[in-house]
Design a protein around this motif. Structure first.
Motif, PDB file in Angstrom:
ATOM      1  N   ILE A 120      -4.196 115.035   7.948  1.00  0.00           N
ATOM      2  CA  ILE A 120      -4.398 113.811   8.713  1.00  0.00           C
ATOM      3  C   ILE A 120      -3.607 112.693   8.047  1.00  0.00           C
ATOM      4  CG2 ILE A 120      -6.077 112.065   9.441  1.00  0.00           C
ATOM      5  CD1 ILE A 120      -8.218 114.301   9.236  1.00  0.00           C
ATOM      6  N   ALA A 121      -2.716 112.048   8.790  1.00  0.00           N
ATOM      7  CA  ALA A 121      -1.992 110.897   8.250  1.00  0.00           C
ATOM      8  C   ALA A 121      -2.961 109.721   8.125  1.00  0.00           C
ATOM      9  CB  ALA A 121      -0.833 110.527   9.161  1.00  0.00           C
ATOM     10  N   THR A 122      -3.046 109.146   6.950  1.00  0.00           N
ATOM     11  CA  THR A 122      -3.990 108.048   6.706  1.00  0.00           C
ATOM     12  C   THR A 122      -3.312 106.705   6.492  1.00  0.00           C
ATOM     13  OG1 THR A 122      -3.974 108.570   4.330  1.00  0.00           O
ATOM     14  CG2 THR A 122      -5.688 109.608   5.693  1.00  0.00           C
ATOM     15  N   THR A 130      12.187 101.469  13.735  1.00  0.00           N
ATOM     16  CA  THR A 130      11.730 102.385  14.780  1.00  0.00           C
ATOM     17  C   THR A 130      11.352 103.757  14.233  1.00  0.00           C
ATOM     18  OG1 THR A 130      14.015 103.020  15.242  1.00  0.00           O
ATOM     19  CG2 THR A 130      13.082 101.235  16.580  1.00  0.00           C
ATOM     20  N   ASP A 131      11.367 103.920  12.902  1.00  0.00           N
ATOM     21  CA  ASP A 131      10.989 105.192  12.283  1.00  0.00           C
ATOM     22  C   ASP A 131       9.583 105.070  11.715  1.00  0.00           C
ATOM     23  OD1 ASP A 131      13.632 106.452  12.586  1.00  0.00           O
ATOM     24  OD2 ASP A 131      14.267 104.950  11.115  1.00  0.00           O
ATOM     25  N   LEU A 132       8.667 105.912  12.187  1.00  0.00           N
ATOM     26  CA  LEU A 132       7.301 105.893  11.682  1.00  0.00           C
ATOM     27  C   LEU A 132       7.213 106.762  10.434  1.00  0.00           C
ATOM     28  CD1 LEU A 132       4.467 104.771  12.245  1.00  0.00           C
ATOM     29  CD2 LEU A 132       3.955 106.912  13.434  1.00  0.00           C
ATOM     30  N   VAL A 133       6.857 106.142   9.326  1.00  0.00           N
ATOM     31  CA  VAL A 133       6.810 106.815   8.030  1.00  0.00           C
ATOM     32  C   VAL A 133       5.360 107.061   7.643  1.00  0.00           C
ATOM     33  CG1 VAL A 133       7.386 106.618   5.580  1.00  0.00           C
ATOM     34  CG2 VAL A 133       8.956 105.732   7.311  1.00  0.00           C
ATOM     35  N   VAL A 134       5.068 108.275   7.218  1.00  0.00           N
ATOM     36  CA  VAL A 134       3.741 108.618   6.713  1.00  0.00           C
ATOM     37  C   VAL A 134       3.762 108.469   5.201  1.00  0.00           C
ATOM     38  CG1 VAL A 134       2.000 110.423   6.469  1.00  0.00           C
ATOM     39  CG2 VAL A 134       3.261 110.183   8.624  1.00  0.00           C
ATOM     40  N   LYS A 135       2.939 107.576   4.679  1.00  0.00           N
ATOM     41  CA  LYS A 135       2.888 107.305   3.247  1.00  0.00           C
ATOM     42  C   LYS A 135       1.713 108.008   2.570  1.00  0.00           C
ATOM     43  CE  LYS A 135       3.020 103.459  -0.060  1.00  0.00           C
ATOM     44  NZ  LYS A 135       4.088 104.090  -0.837  1.00  0.00           N
ATOM     45  N   GLY A 136       0.700 108.385   3.347  1.00  0.00           N
ATOM     46  CA  GLY A 136      -0.452 109.063   2.775  1.00  0.00           C
ATOM     47  C   GLY A 136      -1.096 109.986   3.786  1.00  0.00           C
ATOM     48  N   SER A 137      -1.667 111.087   3.310  1.00  0.00           N
ATOM     49  CA  SER A 137      -2.362 112.018   4.190  1.00  0.00           C
ATOM     50  C   SER A 137      -3.434 112.749   3.393  1.00  0.00           C
ATOM     51  CB  SER A 137      -1.391 113.017   4.826  1.00  0.00           C
ATOM     52  OG  SER A 137      -0.752 113.780   3.824  1.00  0.00           O
ATOM     53  N   VAL A 138      -4.382 113.352   4.110  1.00  0.00           N
ATOM     54  CA  VAL A 138      -5.455 114.121   3.486  1.00  0.00           C
ATOM     55  C   VAL A 138      -5.664 115.403   4.280  1.00  0.00           C
ATOM     56  CG1 VAL A 138      -6.637 112.088   2.546  1.00  0.00           C
ATOM     57  CG2 VAL A 138      -7.217 112.911   4.842  1.00  0.00           C
ATOM     58  N   LEU A 157      -6.384 103.999   6.364  1.00  0.00           N
ATOM     59  CA  LEU A 157      -6.095 102.654   5.866  1.00  0.00           C
ATOM     60  C   LEU A 157      -6.818 101.601   6.691  1.00  0.00           C
ATOM     61  CD1 LEU A 157      -4.366 101.074   3.765  1.00  0.00           C
ATOM     62  CD2 LEU A 157      -2.631 100.870   5.549  1.00  0.00           C
ATOM     63  N   TYR A 158      -6.926 101.861   7.999  1.00  0.00           N
ATOM     64  CA  TYR A 158      -7.688 100.977   8.887  1.00  0.00           C
ATOM     65  C   TYR A 158      -8.813 101.791   9.514  1.00  0.00           C
ATOM     66  CZ  TYR A 158      -3.759  97.784   8.431  1.00  0.00           C
ATOM     67  OH  TYR A 158      -2.790  96.948   7.925  1.00  0.00           O
ATOM     68  N   GLY A 159     -10.026 101.297   9.402  1.00  0.00           N
ATOM     69  CA  GLY A 159     -11.172 102.020   9.935  1.00  0.00           C
ATOM     70  C   GLY A 159     -12.333 101.099  10.219  1.00  0.00           C
ATOM     71  N   LEU A 160     -13.508 101.687  10.298  1.00  0.00           N
ATOM     72  CA  LEU A 160     -14.692 100.947  10.734  1.00  0.00           C
ATOM     73  C   LEU A 160     -15.110  99.847   9.775  1.00  0.00           C
ATOM     74  CD1 LEU A 160     -17.006 103.826  12.032  1.00  0.00           C
ATOM     75  CD2 LEU A 160     -15.713 102.174  13.388  1.00  0.00           C
ATOM     76  N   TYR A 161     -14.779  99.979   8.493  1.00  0.00           N
ATOM     77  CA  TYR A 161     -15.398  99.101   7.499  1.00  0.00           C
ATOM     78  C   TYR A 161     -14.761  97.721   7.434  1.00  0.00           C
ATOM     79  CZ  TYR A 161     -17.178 103.667   6.600  1.00  0.00           C
ATOM     80  OH  TYR A 161     -17.747 104.899   6.786  1.00  0.00           O
ATOM     81  N   GLY A 162     -13.777  97.481   8.260  1.00  0.00           N
ATOM     82  CA  GLY A 162     -13.258  96.126   8.414  1.00  0.00           C
ATOM     83  C   GLY A 162     -13.969  95.350   9.504  1.00  0.00           C
TER      84      GLY A 162
END
Length: 497
Positions: A329-331, A365-373, A472-477
């Motif tokens: 999963i890209a995070t 225009t390039d989507l980069v994945v910096k973290g995943s789990v 990185l973005y989720g419910l806790y914001g």
């Protein structure tokens, strides 16, 4: 004929075949939509929909009441009955002061009612023309509760967005379009003596959990719409956000899930956002409403394409719904320009009216994945937080189990380090970033009352987008969940293996 050529030609032919029909006496707009000068109000729309309903062909239903008690309507147009296997969902005016999409949809409903053959027999068309009637009446972005509906697709705390998702899960569209408007004449552009060039824009879904073949088909449709818009004389491009070139970053819309485009894309729809450009500083921002409406109408028809295109999209969407979950999963993602490729960005010079092409390397225009789990098997929600999570699970249509007795499982807990509130200028990121740390997985006893949300369910991708604690973005914001996330302590959602 290749697929790109097929959709382009079909879009042009269908647009030309869609005439400007004389409206009924109750229609709150001129017979020719290109003469529109004022947007349709909630009361006018309600009266029009009552008059246009035709049993067995055009069905009007109330799907919700807004926070101030106004009806949220769904219009279904179907002349093929069971033969209408291609399901389309167009919705507009999530933001109450963004009107052109709604006006375009109402004129299309009028035209189909007057000439039913304009709707292909294989198309089952659903339309929510005004999702935010309270905002529409107040001419404001937010709904009656002060909420931005296009930032309420995780919590679904508002009746309007809950209704949108109920409808989407019920019909499971193969094609979906979210309709918005943007300001062409912002301060940063005006300071350079410019305004943004496009009158009409479109982009497709881009969340990492959406299969690549859906995203590729969406970009194909975005590209092949250009000749159609050029033929009509409309300035058109792929939808982007950002400031003026050459110094400011210009990129596609967010790859996060808390909007309609990516949310419905997760359900397996070929999902788009259309944005028309408005001159907010103009003495009469509605002066070019007719051009925006026309641009919208061309895109709505273009996306319907011809029968081979619709069959292809239906098969892609249904394939996406059967697709197994990815192993990771890209995070953490961001937009970049890999290699620093130069590009010319068009702007309009206010003094001369000329179109300028400004070179820049800041078009990202390039989507980069910096973290995943690794993808877990399920999520476990602590019993003490269950009451807060259950309304969200219900609104999202997710399945879960409440443990009646303790259960042994291999659990990975996630600890919150901090919530970063400031806007990130370097990566052009929104605030409320969740910075977390994963703890080693271990066999643990989950107590009775724990909620288990499995990922072998139909809406597994939606469950990940809502619950994954490493995003990185989720419910806790969000209010109501922020209180559940204390720095230095585990989050209430754990990953189950």
């Amino acid at each position: 004929m290749n697929a790109a050529h097929s959709i382009r030609v079909a879009g042009i032919c269908l647009a030309l075949a869609w005439p400007c029909l004389a409206g009924s006496a109750s229609a709150p707009f001129p017979a020719d939509h290109r003469a529109m000068r004022r947007s349709v109000t909630y009361e006018q729309m309600s009266a029009f929909l009552d008059a246009v309903a035709k049993p067995g062909f055009i069905t009007i239903t109330e799907e919700a009441r807004s926070t101030e008690g106004r009806k949220v309507y769904l219009v279904r147009l179907n002349r093929g009955g069971a033969k209408a296997r291609f399901k389309v969902f167009y919705y507009a005016q999530q933001h109450g002061d963004e009107v052109a999409g709604k006006d375009a949809l109402l004129t299309l409903i009028r035209d189909i009612a007057a000439r039913p053959t304009l709707l292909p027999e294989d198309v089952d068309l659903y339309v929510m023309p005004m999702l935010n009637p309270d905002g529409a009446e107040a001419h404001q972005r937010f709904n009656g509760a002060g909420a931005d509906l296009n930032r309420d697709h995780l919590l679904l705390a508002q009746p309007e967005t809950r209704a949108l998702h109920r409808v989407a899960r019920r019909i499971r569209p193969h094609l979906a379009v979210d309709s918005h408007e943007f300001g062409r004449d912002g301060e940063a552009f005006a300071a350079k003596g410019w305004e943004a060039w496009p009158v009409i824009t479109m982009d497709g879904c881009n969340h990492p959990l959406i299969p690549d073949y859906l995203k590729a088909a969406a970009l194909e449709a975005v590209t092949t719409a250009a000749p159609l818009q050029a033929r009509a004389g409309h300035a058109y491009q792929r939808y982007t956000v950002g400031g003026p070139p050459p110094d400011e970053e210009i990129r596609p819309s967010t790859s996060e899930v808390d909007d309609g485009r990516n949310s419905l894309g997760t359900l397996g729809a070929l999902s788009f956002i259309i944005e028309a450009g408005v001159r907010h500083r103009s003495a009469d921002p509605s002066a070019d409403l007719s051009e925006r409406v026309d641009g919208y109408r061309l895109l709505y028809r273009h996306l319907l394409g011809d029968r081979p295109w619709r069959d292809r999209v239906r098969k892609l969407a249904e394939r996406a719904r059967r697709e197994p979950l990815p192993p990771f999963i890209a995070t953490n993602t961001f937009w970049a320009n890999v290699g620093g490729k130069p590009r010319a960005v068009k702007v309009r010079d206010l003094k001369t009216g000329r179109t300028l092409e400004v070179p820049t390397a800041n078009a990202m225009t390039d989507l980069v994945v910096k973290g995943s789990v690794p993808t877990p098997r399920a999520y476990a929600i602590e019993a003490k937080a269950a009451a807060r999570f259950i309304p969200v699970l219900e609104a999202q249509g997710l399945s879960w189990e409440t443990l009646a007795a303790p259960r042994r499982a291999r659990i990975e807990r996630v600890q919150l380090l901090r919530i970063e509130e400031p806007y990130d200028d370097l990566y052009q990121r929104y605030k409320d970033r969740q910075i977390v740390e994963r703890r080693p997985a271990s066999d643990q006893d989950l107590p009775a009352g724990t909620l288990i949300v499995p990922l072998d369910q139909d809406l597994a991708r939606r469950a990940i987008q809502v619950l994954e604690p490493c995003l990185l973005y989720g419910l806790y914001g969000y209010p109501g969940f922020r209180e559940l996330a204390q720095p230095g302590t585990p989050l209430p959602v754990s990953r189950v293996f």
